[in-house]
Design a protein around this motif. Structure first.
Motif, PDB file in Angstrom:
ATOM      1  N   PHE A   1      16.509  43.856  27.937  1.00 42.99           N
ATOM      2  CA  PHE A   1      15.306  44.247  28.672  1.00 42.99           C
ATOM      3  C   PHE A   1      14.201  44.677  27.711  1.00 42.99           C
ATOM      4  O   PHE A   1      13.022  44.396  27.931  1.00 42.99           O
ATOM      5  CB  PHE A   1      15.632  45.383  29.651  1.00 42.99           C
ATOM      6  CG  PHE A   1      16.648  44.992  30.693  1.00 42.99           C
ATOM      7  CD1 PHE A   1      16.273  44.250  31.801  1.00 42.99           C
ATOM      8  CD2 PHE A   1      17.988  45.349  30.553  1.00 42.99           C
ATOM      9  CE1 PHE A   1      17.214  43.881  32.770  1.00 42.99           C
ATOM     10  CE2 PHE A   1      18.929  44.980  31.499  1.00 42.99           C
ATOM     11  CZ  PHE A   1      18.544  44.236  32.618  1.00 42.99           C
ATOM     12  N   ARG A   2      14.596  45.345  26.618  1.00 38.12           N
ATOM     13  CA  ARG A   2      13.615  45.738  25.606  1.00 38.12           C
ATOM     14  C   ARG A   2      13.014  44.515  24.931  1.00 38.12           C
ATOM     15  O   ARG A   2      11.806  44.467  24.665  1.00 38.12           O
ATOM     16  CB  ARG A   2      14.287  46.632  24.550  1.00 38.12           C
ATOM     17  CG  ARG A   2      14.728  47.983  25.079  1.00 38.12           C
ATOM     18  CD  ARG A   2      15.471  48.754  24.008  1.00 38.12           C
ATOM     19  NE  ARG A   2      15.906  50.058  24.480  1.00 38.12           N
ATOM     20  CZ  ARG A   2      17.045  50.640  24.132  1.00 38.12           C
ATOM     21  NH1 ARG A   2      17.877  50.021  23.309  1.00 38.12           N
ATOM     22  NH2 ARG A   2      17.362  51.826  24.608  1.00 38.12           N
ATOM     23  N   VAL A   3      13.854  43.521  24.654  1.00 41.35           N
ATOM     24  CA  VAL A   3      13.365  42.301  24.013  1.00 41.35           C
ATOM     25  C   VAL A   3      12.398  41.564  24.934  1.00 41.35           C
ATOM     26  O   VAL A   3      11.330  41.102  24.502  1.00 41.35           O
ATOM     27  CB  VAL A   3      14.543  41.383  23.610  1.00 41.35           C
ATOM     28  CG1 VAL A   3      14.028  40.032  23.126  1.00 41.35           C
ATOM     29  CG2 VAL A   3      15.384  42.049  22.520  1.00 41.35           C
ATOM     30  N   VAL A   4      12.752  41.452  26.207  1.00 40.26           N
ATOM     31  CA  VAL A   4      11.866  40.779  27.171  1.00 40.26           C
ATOM     32  C   VAL A   4      10.532  41.507  27.257  1.00 40.26           C
ATOM     33  O   VAL A   4       9.454  40.881  27.255  1.00 40.26           O
ATOM     34  CB  VAL A   4      12.537  40.696  28.562  1.00 40.26           C
ATOM     35  CG1 VAL A   4      11.536  40.223  29.612  1.00 40.26           C
ATOM     36  CG2 VAL A   4      13.731  39.751  28.514  1.00 40.26           C
ATOM     37  N   LYS A   5      10.582  42.835  27.309  1.00 45.56           N
ATOM     38  CA  LYS A   5       9.351  43.621  27.331  1.00 45.56           C
ATOM     39  C   LYS A   5       8.534  43.355  26.067  1.00 45.56           C
ATOM     40  O   LYS A   5       7.303  43.183  26.123  1.00 45.56           O
ATOM     41  CB  LYS A   5       9.677  45.109  27.440  1.00 45.56           C
ATOM     42  CG  LYS A   5       8.446  46.012  27.478  1.00 45.56           C
ATOM     43  CD  LYS A   5       8.851  47.477  27.591  1.00 45.56           C
ATOM     44  CE  LYS A   5       7.616  48.385  27.589  1.00 45.56           C
ATOM     45  NZ  LYS A   5       8.010  49.826  27.652  1.00 45.56           N
ATOM     46  N   GLY A   6       9.224  43.279  24.924  1.00 43.20           N
ATOM     47  CA  GLY A   6       8.545  43.015  23.656  1.00 43.20           C
ATOM     48  C   GLY A   6       7.886  41.654  23.619  1.00 43.20           C
ATOM     49  O   GLY A   6       6.789  41.497  23.063  1.00 43.20           O
ATOM     50  N   VAL A   7       8.542  40.659  24.218  1.00 47.01           N
ATOM     51  CA  VAL A   7       7.960  39.310  24.262  1.00 47.01           C
ATOM     52  C   VAL A   7       6.636  39.324  25.018  1.00 47.01           C
ATOM     53  O   VAL A   7       5.631  38.752  24.566  1.00 47.01           O
ATOM     54  CB  VAL A   7       8.939  38.304  24.912  1.00 47.01           C
ATOM     55  CG1 VAL A   7       8.236  36.969  25.171  1.00 47.01           C
ATOM     56  CG2 VAL A   7      10.159  38.092  24.018  1.00 47.01           C
ATOM     57  N   PHE A   8       6.602  39.980  26.167  1.00 49.18           N
ATOM     58  CA  PHE A   8       5.366  40.023  26.952  1.00 49.18           C
ATOM     59  C   PHE A   8       4.286  40.854  26.259  1.00 49.18           C
ATOM     60  O   PHE A   8       3.100  40.510  26.317  1.00 49.18           O
ATOM     61  CB  PHE A   8       5.655  40.550  28.362  1.00 49.18           C
ATOM     62  CG  PHE A   8       6.267  39.517  29.249  1.00 49.18           C
ATOM     63  CD1 PHE A   8       5.497  38.487  29.786  1.00 49.18           C
ATOM     64  CD2 PHE A   8       7.622  39.541  29.536  1.00 49.18           C
ATOM     65  CE1 PHE A   8       6.064  37.510  30.594  1.00 49.18           C
ATOM     66  CE2 PHE A   8       8.204  38.567  30.345  1.00 49.18           C
ATOM     67  CZ  PHE A   8       7.415  37.546  30.878  1.00 49.18           C
ATOM     68  N   GLN A   9       4.709  41.949  25.581  1.00 50.61           N
ATOM     69  CA  GLN A   9       3.728  42.720  24.815  1.00 50.61           C
ATOM     70  C   GLN A   9       3.151  41.881  23.678  1.00 50.61           C
ATOM     71  O   GLN A   9       1.931  41.893  23.438  1.00 50.61           O
ATOM     72  CB  GLN A   9       4.385  43.984  24.243  1.00 50.61           C
ATOM     73  CG  GLN A   9       4.711  45.042  25.282  1.00 50.61           C
ATOM     74  CD  GLN A   9       5.469  46.217  24.671  1.00 50.61           C
ATOM     75  OE1 GLN A   9       6.274  46.038  23.760  1.00 50.61           O
ATOM     76  NE2 GLN A   9       5.223  47.413  25.187  1.00 50.61           N
ATOM     77  N   ALA A  10       4.032  41.147  22.971  1.00 50.27           N
ATOM     78  CA  ALA A  10       3.571  40.288  21.880  1.00 50.27           C
ATOM     79  C   ALA A  10       2.642  39.198  22.405  1.00 50.27           C
ATOM     80  O   ALA A  10       1.597  38.910  21.801  1.00 50.27           O
ATOM     81  CB  ALA A  10       4.769  39.661  21.163  1.00 50.27           C
ATOM     82  N   TYR A  11       3.024  38.597  23.515  1.00 51.70           N
ATOM     83  CA  TYR A  11       2.202  37.535  24.114  1.00 51.70           C
ATOM     84  C   TYR A  11       0.793  38.049  24.414  1.00 51.70           C
ATOM     85  O   TYR A  11      -0.209  37.415  24.056  1.00 51.70           O
ATOM     86  CB  TYR A  11       2.869  37.031  25.386  1.00 51.70           C
ATOM     87  CG  TYR A  11       2.027  36.054  26.180  1.00 51.70           C
ATOM     88  CD1 TYR A  11       1.932  34.716  25.798  1.00 51.70           C
ATOM     89  CD2 TYR A  11       1.318  36.482  27.302  1.00 51.70           C
ATOM     90  CE1 TYR A  11       1.149  33.823  26.523  1.00 51.70           C
ATOM     91  CE2 TYR A  11       0.542  35.596  28.034  1.00 51.70           C
ATOM     92  CZ  TYR A  11       0.456  34.265  27.638  1.00 51.70           C
ATOM     93  OH  TYR A  11      -0.313  33.387  28.349  1.00 51.70           O
ATOM     94  N   ARG A  12       0.710  39.231  25.041  1.00 57.46           N
ATOM     95  CA  ARG A  12      -0.602  39.784  25.394  1.00 57.46           C
ATOM     96  C   ARG A  12      -1.402  40.167  24.145  1.00 57.46           C
ATOM     97  O   ARG A  12      -2.606  39.901  24.047  1.00 57.46           O
ATOM     98  CB  ARG A  12      -0.442  41.006  26.304  1.00 57.46           C
ATOM     99  CG  ARG A  12       0.025  40.673  27.718  1.00 57.46           C
ATOM    100  CD  ARG A  12      -0.208  41.857  28.651  1.00 57.46           C
ATOM    101  NE  ARG A  12       0.448  43.067  28.178  1.00 57.46           N
ATOM    102  CZ  ARG A  12       1.675  43.431  28.503  1.00 57.46           C
ATOM    103  NH1 ARG A  12       2.415  42.667  29.296  1.00 57.46           N
ATOM    104  NH2 ARG A  12       2.198  44.565  28.047  1.00 57.46           N
ATOM    105  N   ASN A  13      -0.740  40.801  23.199  1.00 55.45           N
ATOM    106  CA  ASN A  13      -1.430  41.193  21.970  1.00 55.45           C
ATOM    107  C   ASN A  13      -1.955  39.988  21.201  1.00 55.45           C
ATOM    108  O   ASN A  13      -3.057  40.020  20.647  1.00 55.45           O
ATOM    109  CB  ASN A  13      -0.502  42.016  21.073  1.00 55.45           C
ATOM    110  CG  ASN A  13      -0.274  43.429  21.577  1.00 55.45           C
ATOM    111  OD1 ASN A  13      -1.115  43.981  22.278  1.00 55.45           O
ATOM    112  ND2 ASN A  13       0.873  44.005  21.234  1.00 55.45           N
TER     113      ASN A  13
END
Length: 358
Positions: A78-90
């Protein structure tokens, strides 16, 4: 007309996943690139990069790619998935021309976020065999830069580029006198530097401390022992401890005669570039995927080091391996002197420039 070129760096979890980026950043700054870095919120990469001027840091959620059973493994996806979306937005905000990844578990969400934004990615692999994070990320990368030419057999396709070892320029500009002043060591007495990696190495630390009385008869010891692993009860004029060193490392290495170390690729190639004979004690297969054992064996075959496997580490074997290393010092330095100077930084910078323009 296109404006200033932008590059996003990623990589972390250990100092080895940051040092290559630290070597490249000054070169790209001189060429006028706008530089950002994305990593974990509290990892070692956050500590190291936030001290670098003119580099904006983005912290994201990360999980750890463990090879053992742990309750945190349930939360990490779940942390990795959250990180993917944060990276995508950034990445949509930063709009980099290219992403450069040194690896480590934090890099996976960033590489995926770049791929989702159709931003080209260059990965750097230091070890002889790719790590788990890079094995996941390779399929989303444009190119993979290799330190060992043999690594190409594990990549497949036409993505691999043999660049060689990326060595920080500042590591080669140390001053032995400053190092002696820092440690309050005397000139003329040989110096051993002990490095167990950014997190330290308990068994290596124990081997040094249990043999300190014998070692200090002939040597002065610099012991970089890792976070929270300094033993404040030990006081000796020929022994100095550090948790971790940054800019002081070049001066400490300049006065070093022999190195005792783990076998992380970035570190051992820096010792090679500086002509420092090494006793390598690689992480065991029980504690790793065995990459350090392969790195150490490659260096042993080339005549750059002595190797002592952790399973064979005891007081007697440790002292004997050090005696053998000292006896072979001139031979090893001769072997090291025949190594051609790498142009790895220039190769990688040129690759970054070419791919970002394509």
């Amino acid at each position: 007309m296109k404006g200033q070129q932008r590059i996003l760096f990623t990589g972390g979890g250990s100092a080895g996943h940051v040092t290559v980026n630290l070597a490249l950043i000054p070169k790209l700054k001189k060429l006028g690139w706008d530089i950002t870095y994305m990593g974990s919120q509290k990892g070692i990469e956050a500590q190291l990069i936030r001290n670098v001027p003119d580099v904006k840091y983005f912290g994201i959620s990360t999980g750890k790619l463990r090879r053992y059973v742990d309750l945190e493994n349930i939360k990490d996806p779940f942390r990795v998935v959250k990180g993917v979306f944060q990276a995508y937005r950034n990445i949509r905000t930063i709009r980099p021309d290219i992403v450069f990844s040194k690896g480590g578990f934090v890099s996976v969400p960033v590489v995926l976020g770049a791929w989702m934004n159709r931003v080209p990615v260059i990965i750097h692999e230091s070890d002889l065999t790719p790590g788990l994070a890079n094995r996941i990320a390779i399929r989303f990368a444009t190119r993979i830069c290799l330190t060992f030419s043999e690594t190409a057999q594990y990549i497949g396709g036409d993505k691999a580029v043999h660049a060689g070892a990326i060595i920080r320029e500042e590591i080669q500009q140390g001053d032995a006198r400053r190092g002696r002043v820092l440690c309050q060591f005397k000139q003329g007495i040989p110096v051993i530097m002990v490095m167990g990696g950014s997190l330290g190495a308990r068994k290596v630390n124990e081997a040094i401390r249990s043999n300190l009385a014998e070692l200090t008869k002939s040597y002065q010891i610099i012991h970089i022992c890792g976070k929270d692993q300094v033993d404040h009860s030990i006081r000796h004029p020929r022994y100095v401890q550090f948790e971790y060193v940054q800019e002081e490392l070049a001066d400490l290495l300049a006065m070093t005669d022999l190195v005792v170390s783990r076998a992380g690729s970035n570190s051992i190639f820096e010792f090679l570039a500086l002509g420092k004979p090494m006793l390598l004690i690689p992480l065991s297969r029980q504690a790793s995927r065995g990459d350090q054992i392969l790195n150490a064996e490659s260096f042993r075959k080339s005549g750059y080091c002595e190797v002592l496997l952790e399973e064979e580490l005891n007081d007697q074997s440790f002292l004997q391996a050090l005696r053998t290393l000292a006896a072979r010092r001139l031979e090893i330095q001769s072997n090291m002197s025949q190594v051609a100077k790498d142009q790895a930084i220039e190769t990688v910078v040129a690759l970054i420039q070419n791919i970002s323009k394509s």
